[in-house]
Write a protein that holds these residues in place. Sequence first.
Motif, PDB file in Angstrom:
ATOM      1  N   TYR A 107      -4.585  -2.792  -3.847  1.00 53.83           N
ATOM      2  CA  TYR A 107      -4.728  -1.453  -3.278  1.00 53.83           C
ATOM      3  C   TYR A 107      -5.522  -1.515  -1.969  1.00 53.83           C
ATOM      4  O   TYR A 107      -5.149  -0.882  -0.979  1.00 53.83           O
ATOM      5  CB  TYR A 107      -5.427  -0.539  -4.290  1.00 53.83           C
ATOM      6  CG  TYR A 107      -5.522   0.885  -3.852  1.00 53.83           C
ATOM      7  CD1 TYR A 107      -4.453   1.757  -4.027  1.00 53.83           C
ATOM      8  CD2 TYR A 107      -6.685   1.379  -3.260  1.00 53.83           C
ATOM      9  CE1 TYR A 107      -4.537   3.082  -3.618  1.00 53.83           C
ATOM     10  CE2 TYR A 107      -6.776   2.697  -2.853  1.00 53.83           C
ATOM     11  CZ  TYR A 107      -5.698   3.538  -3.033  1.00 53.83           C
ATOM     12  OH  TYR A 107      -5.779   4.844  -2.627  1.00 53.83           O
ATOM     13  N   ALA A 108      -6.593  -2.301  -1.955  1.00 52.01           N
ATOM     14  CA  ALA A 108      -7.405  -2.446  -0.743  1.00 52.01           C
ATOM     15  C   ALA A 108      -6.598  -3.105   0.374  1.00 52.01           C
ATOM     16  O   ALA A 108      -6.675  -2.688   1.543  1.00 52.01           O
ATOM     17  CB  ALA A 108      -8.666  -3.249  -1.045  1.00 52.01           C
ATOM     18  N   LEU A 109      -5.812  -4.114   0.035  1.00 47.33           N
ATOM     19  CA  LEU A 109      -4.981  -4.775   1.040  1.00 47.33           C
ATOM     20  C   LEU A 109      -3.952  -3.808   1.623  1.00 47.33           C
ATOM     21  O   LEU A 109      -3.678  -3.823   2.829  1.00 47.33           O
ATOM     22  CB  LEU A 109      -4.296  -6.008   0.445  1.00 47.33           C
ATOM     23  CG  LEU A 109      -5.227  -7.195   0.196  1.00 47.33           C
ATOM     24  CD1 LEU A 109      -4.585  -8.206  -0.741  1.00 47.33           C
ATOM     25  CD2 LEU A 109      -5.621  -7.853   1.507  1.00 47.33           C
ATOM     26  N   GLY A 148      -3.319  -2.235   5.630  1.00 46.16           N
ATOM     27  CA  GLY A 148      -2.029  -2.464   6.287  1.00 46.16           C
ATOM     28  C   GLY A 148      -1.466  -3.850   6.058  1.00 46.16           C
ATOM     29  O   GLY A 148      -0.712  -4.366   6.882  1.00 46.16           O
ATOM     30  N   ARG A 149      -1.813  -4.443   4.921  1.00 43.40           N
ATOM     31  CA  ARG A 149      -1.329  -5.790   4.595  1.00 43.40           C
ATOM     32  C   ARG A 149      -0.520  -5.743   3.298  1.00 43.40           C
ATOM     33  O   ARG A 149      -0.903  -6.324   2.289  1.00 43.40           O
ATOM     34  CB  ARG A 149      -2.532  -6.724   4.490  1.00 43.40           C
ATOM     35  CG  ARG A 149      -3.207  -6.900   5.845  1.00 43.40           C
ATOM     36  CD  ARG A 149      -4.645  -7.304   5.826  1.00 43.40           C
ATOM     37  NE  ARG A 149      -4.978  -8.501   5.098  1.00 43.40           N
ATOM     38  CZ  ARG A 149      -6.230  -8.935   4.966  1.00 43.40           C
ATOM     39  NH1 ARG A 149      -7.232  -8.279   5.522  1.00 43.40           N
ATOM     40  NH2 ARG A 149      -6.488 -10.021   4.286  1.00 43.40           N
ATOM     41  N   GLU A 189       6.127  -0.097   1.482  1.00 41.46           N
ATOM     42  CA  GLU A 189       5.496  -0.387   2.773  1.00 41.46           C
ATOM     43  C   GLU A 189       6.002  -1.701   3.380  1.00 41.46           C
ATOM     44  O   GLU A 189       5.845  -1.929   4.578  1.00 41.46           O
ATOM     45  CB  GLU A 189       3.981  -0.412   2.631  1.00 41.46           C
ATOM     46  CG  GLU A 189       3.414   0.960   2.345  1.00 41.46           C
ATOM     47  CD  GLU A 189       1.959   0.948   1.950  1.00 41.46           C
ATOM     48  OE1 GLU A 189       1.325  -0.128   1.936  1.00 41.46           O
ATOM     49  OE2 GLU A 189       1.445   2.034   1.635  1.00 41.46           O
ATOM     50  N   CYS A 190       6.612  -2.543   2.560  1.00 43.03           N
ATOM     51  CA  CYS A 190       7.193  -3.791   3.074  1.00 43.03           C
ATOM     52  C   CYS A 190       8.532  -3.542   3.756  1.00 43.03           C
ATOM     53  O   CYS A 190       9.049  -4.416   4.442  1.00 43.03           O
ATOM     54  CB  CYS A 190       7.352  -4.808   1.943  1.00 43.03           C
ATOM     55  SG  CYS A 190       5.789  -5.532   1.414  1.00 43.03           S
ATOM     56  N   ALA A 200      11.119   3.879   7.659  1.00 47.12           N
ATOM     57  CA  ALA A 200       9.961   4.098   8.525  1.00 47.12           C
ATOM     58  C   ALA A 200       9.030   2.891   8.505  1.00 47.12           C
ATOM     59  O   ALA A 200       8.496   2.488   9.542  1.00 47.12           O
ATOM     60  CB  ALA A 200       9.213   5.360   8.087  1.00 47.12           C
ATOM     61  N   ALA A 201       8.840   2.304   7.339  1.00 47.57           N
ATOM     62  CA  ALA A 201       7.981   1.118   7.224  1.00 47.57           C
ATOM     63  C   ALA A 201       8.579  -0.051   7.999  1.00 47.57           C
ATOM     64  O   ALA A 201       7.860  -0.788   8.681  1.00 47.57           O
ATOM     65  CB  ALA A 201       7.781   0.749   5.757  1.00 47.57           C
ATOM     66  N   SER A 202       9.898  -0.216   7.918  1.00 46.22           N
ATOM     67  CA  SER A 202      10.558  -1.289   8.665  1.00 46.22           C
ATOM     68  C   SER A 202      10.422  -1.073  10.167  1.00 46.22           C
ATOM     69  O   SER A 202      10.153  -2.012  10.917  1.00 46.22           O
ATOM     70  CB  SER A 202      12.037  -1.377   8.294  1.00 46.22           C
ATOM     71  OG  SER A 202      12.174  -1.872   6.982  1.00 46.22           O
ATOM     72  N   ALA A 203      10.584   0.168  10.609  1.00 42.51           N
ATOM     73  CA  ALA A 203      10.453   0.481  12.029  1.00 42.51           C
ATOM     74  C   ALA A 203       9.027   0.235  12.506  1.00 42.51           C
ATOM     75  O   ALA A 203       8.805  -0.317  13.591  1.00 42.51           O
ATOM     76  CB  ALA A 203      10.859   1.931  12.294  1.00 42.51           C
ATOM     77  N   LYS A 204       8.069   0.616  11.690  1.00 42.29           N
ATOM     78  CA  LYS A 204       6.658   0.409  12.034  1.00 42.29           C
ATOM     79  C   LYS A 204       6.352  -1.089  12.143  1.00 42.29           C
ATOM     80  O   LYS A 204       5.668  -1.530  13.066  1.00 42.29           O
ATOM     81  CB  LYS A 204       5.764   1.051  10.970  1.00 42.29           C
ATOM     82  CG  LYS A 204       4.293   0.945  11.249  1.00 42.29           C
ATOM     83  CD  LYS A 204       3.476   1.642  10.164  1.00 42.29           C
ATOM     84  CE  LYS A 204       1.994   1.463  10.385  1.00 42.29           C
ATOM     85  NZ  LYS A 204       1.215   2.094   9.313  1.00 42.29           N
ATOM     86  N   ALA A 205       6.881  -1.872  11.218  1.00 40.42           N
ATOM     87  CA  ALA A 205       6.667  -3.326  11.246  1.00 40.42           C
ATOM     88  C   ALA A 205       7.307  -3.945  12.482  1.00 40.42           C
ATOM     89  O   ALA A 205       6.719  -4.818  13.123  1.00 40.42           O
ATOM     90  CB  ALA A 205       7.213  -3.964   9.974  1.00 40.42           C
ATOM     91  N   ALA A 206       8.503  -3.489  12.827  1.00 37.80           N
ATOM     92  CA  ALA A 206       9.184  -4.014  14.014  1.00 37.80           C
ATOM     93  C   ALA A 206       8.408  -3.669  15.277  1.00 37.80           C
ATOM     94  O   ALA A 206       8.267  -4.502  16.183  1.00 37.80           O
ATOM     95  CB  ALA A 206      10.610  -3.460  14.098  1.00 37.80           C
ATOM     96  N   LYS A 207       7.889  -2.463  15.327  1.00 39.03           N
ATOM     97  CA  LYS A 207       7.097  -2.031  16.480  1.00 39.03           C
ATOM     98  C   LYS A 207       5.813  -2.862  16.587  1.00 39.03           C
ATOM     99  O   LYS A 207       5.441  -3.298  17.672  1.00 39.03           O
ATOM    100  CB  LYS A 207       6.759  -0.543  16.344  1.00 39.03           C
ATOM    101  CG  LYS A 207       6.152   0.072  17.547  1.00 39.03           C
ATOM    102  CD  LYS A 207       5.982   1.580  17.353  1.00 39.03           C
ATOM    103  CE  LYS A 207       5.413   2.233  18.583  1.00 39.03           C
ATOM    104  NZ  LYS A 207       5.279   3.681  18.418  1.00 39.03           N
ATOM    105  N   ALA A 208       5.165  -3.105  15.461  1.00 40.21           N
ATOM    106  CA  ALA A 208       3.943  -3.923  15.451  1.00 40.21           C
ATOM    107  C   ALA A 208       4.256  -5.351  15.883  1.00 40.21           C
ATOM    108  O   ALA A 208       3.489  -5.964  16.634  1.00 40.21           O
ATOM    109  CB  ALA A 208       3.304  -3.906  14.064  1.00 40.21           C
ATOM    110  N   LYS A 209       5.397  -5.871  15.429  1.00 40.69           N
ATOM    111  CA  LYS A 209       5.802  -7.233  15.803  1.00 40.69           C
ATOM    112  C   LYS A 209       6.060  -7.313  17.299  1.00 40.69           C
ATOM    113  O   LYS A 209       5.640  -8.262  17.964  1.00 40.69           O
ATOM    114  CB  LYS A 209       7.059  -7.631  15.013  1.00 40.69           C
ATOM    115  CG  LYS A 209       7.630  -8.970  15.380  1.00 40.69           C
ATOM    116  CD  LYS A 209       6.832 -10.112  14.810  1.00 40.69           C
ATOM    117  CE  LYS A 209       7.548 -11.426  14.999  1.00 40.69           C
ATOM    118  NZ  LYS A 209       6.935 -12.287  15.978  1.00 40.69           N
ATOM    119  N   ALA A 210       6.733  -6.309  17.842  1.00 38.81           N
ATOM    120  CA  ALA A 210       7.008  -6.292  19.280  1.00 38.81           C
ATOM    121  C   ALA A 210       5.700  -6.217  20.069  1.00 38.81           C
ATOM    122  O   ALA A 210       5.540  -6.913  21.079  1.00 38.81           O
ATOM    123  CB  ALA A 210       7.910  -5.113  19.632  1.00 38.81           C
TER     124      ALA A 210
END
Length: 144
Positions: free
Chosen positions: A27-29, A33-34, A65-66, A104-114
Amino acid sequence: MELSLAYFRKAVAVDASYKEAHNNLGYALRGLGRPTEAVACLRKAVRIDPQYKQGRKNLGLALVECGTSHKADARAELKHALFLDKGMAGVRDTLDDIDALCAAASAKAAKAKAKEDRATAKAARALYSSAQFAKDKESAAAVD
């Protein structure tokens, strides 16, 4: 939050069968955001007690979230949590919105990766510039 992680990790180290410690660590992780790391901890919690409804719920949410590649597993875990506790808060709403939440989680991850890729490229350019400057300075010194 990092201090909480340290204590949850210590609790798990003291007693690897302490499902609540695995759950709380996961839960803490998630809160940090992990979610991928969270999934591993939460899987341990539900492996210890397959009927652990809070662990199932948190595992399902971490899987959401993954992103979309984990949607089927997320749906299965959330349905299992709901089976264990029909009134579990938020689970039914999450199931109803799972497609949008995973996307939305996938888009957020892609944006963070970029963003991470851009930062890495920027750091590489700076490092190259520093190396080039040092080389030019060395060449100039050799000419003198």
